[in-house]
Scaffold this motif. Structure first.
Motif, PDB file in Angstrom:
ATOM      1  N   ASP A  32       0.851  -1.186   0.000  1.00  0.00           N
ATOM      2  CA  ASP A  32       0.000   0.000   0.000  1.00  0.00           C
ATOM      3  C   ASP A  32       0.890   1.239   0.000  1.00  0.00           C
ATOM      4  OD1 ASP A  32      -2.364  -1.415   0.031  1.00  0.00           O
ATOM      5  OD2 ASP A  32      -2.485  -1.452   2.213  1.00  0.00           O
TER       6      ASP A  32
ATOM      7  N   ALA B 144      -0.174   4.675   4.866  1.00  0.00           N
ATOM      8  CA  ALA B 144       0.227   3.565   4.006  1.00  0.00           C
ATOM      9  C   ALA B 144       1.591   3.018   4.436  1.00  0.00           C
ATOM     10  CB  ALA B 144       0.278   4.025   2.549  1.00  0.00           C
TER      11      ALA B 144
ATOM     12  N   HIS C 187       0.378  -2.640  -7.074  1.00  0.00           N
ATOM     13  CA  HIS C 187       0.313  -2.006  -5.763  1.00  0.00           C
ATOM     14  C   HIS C 187      -0.946  -1.138  -5.658  1.00  0.00           C
ATOM     15  CE1 HIS C 187       4.421  -3.280  -4.964  1.00  0.00           C
ATOM     16  NE2 HIS C 187       4.766  -2.776  -6.142  1.00  0.00           N
ATOM     17  N   ARG C 188      -1.469  -1.017  -4.452  1.00  0.00           N
ATOM     18  CA  ARG C 188      -2.587  -0.117  -4.185  1.00  0.00           C
ATOM     19  C   ARG C 188      -2.034   1.255  -3.822  1.00  0.00           C
ATOM     20  NH1 ARG C 188      -7.525  -2.101  -2.565  1.00  0.00           N
ATOM     21  NH2 ARG C 188      -7.590  -0.532  -0.923  1.00  0.00           N
TER      22      ARG C 188
END
Length: 200
Positions: free
Chosen positions: A2, A59, A24-25
């Motif tokens: 994240d 994150a 990936h977020r």
């Protein structure tokens, strides 16, 4: 992984595009609120979202990509980082181009200043020495990969950033600490704006 961005301009969007392409977020944030980023995240696809700076800063890895005058305000209300990694992509422009001037930080490098404003963060300087068109483009070229200079005081944080950016296609080169390496790659340093390819 994240990834969050503090700032959602051209550099943050370019890195977000590389990140979502690798699965990936990403949560992007800016000072105007998540609603202002609706078109941006729609363009980036389902792995991208918009949030508040506090949400983005929670994150696993955070990218700081705001204009230098906005740095103090952008980081003032962020939650503790507790050892999480921050990629510092800022440049210490006291005045923006075309009337560029370099902020006088005394003995500090730009990233040492940033690190002093982010208690608990493991700061890695990266992407500031590249013009944004070289960040946004595919870093893999027929003649080699785009070199990415980076610096930091935490070896494990640098290793994480090296692995991540290598997966994007860059060729990361570790310059050492935020003091010595940061001075080489920040504005006025010999590697600022130097775009080179590494032959593999």
């Amino acid at each position: 992984m994240d990834i969050g961005t503090i700032g959602a301009g051209t550099v943050a969007q370019a890195l977000a595009r590389h990140a979502v392409a690798q699965g990936h977020r990403v949560v992007l944030s800016n000072s105007r609120g998540p609603a202002s980023l609706a078109a941006v995240v729609q363009n980036l696809g389902p792995l991208a979202g918009a949030g508040t700076p506090e949400e983005a800063a929670s994150a696993e890895l955070v990218v700081l990509a705001v204009g230098w005058p906005q740095v103090p305000q952008a980081v003032a209300a962020l939650p503790p980082f507790d050892g999480r990694i921050v990629i510092d992509a800022t440049n210490q422009f006291a005045a923006p181009p075309p009337h560029s001037a370099i902020a006088d930080l005394g003995e500090l490098t730009g990233s040492e200043f940033v690190a002093s404003r982010l208690p608990g963060a493991r700061v890695v300087k990266a992407f500031n020495s590249l013009y944004v068109q070289y960040i946004a483009a595919d870093p893999r070229h027929p003649a080699g990969r785009q070199v990415l200079f980076l610096a930091g005081d935490d070896p494990d944080a640098k290793a994480t950033v090296k692995d991540l950016t290598s997966s994007f296609g860059f060729a990361p080169v570790d310059l050492g600490s935020l003091r010595e390496g940061g001075r080489l790659m920040q504005l006025g340093g010999p590697l600022s704006g130097l775009h080179v390819l590494k032959q593999d």
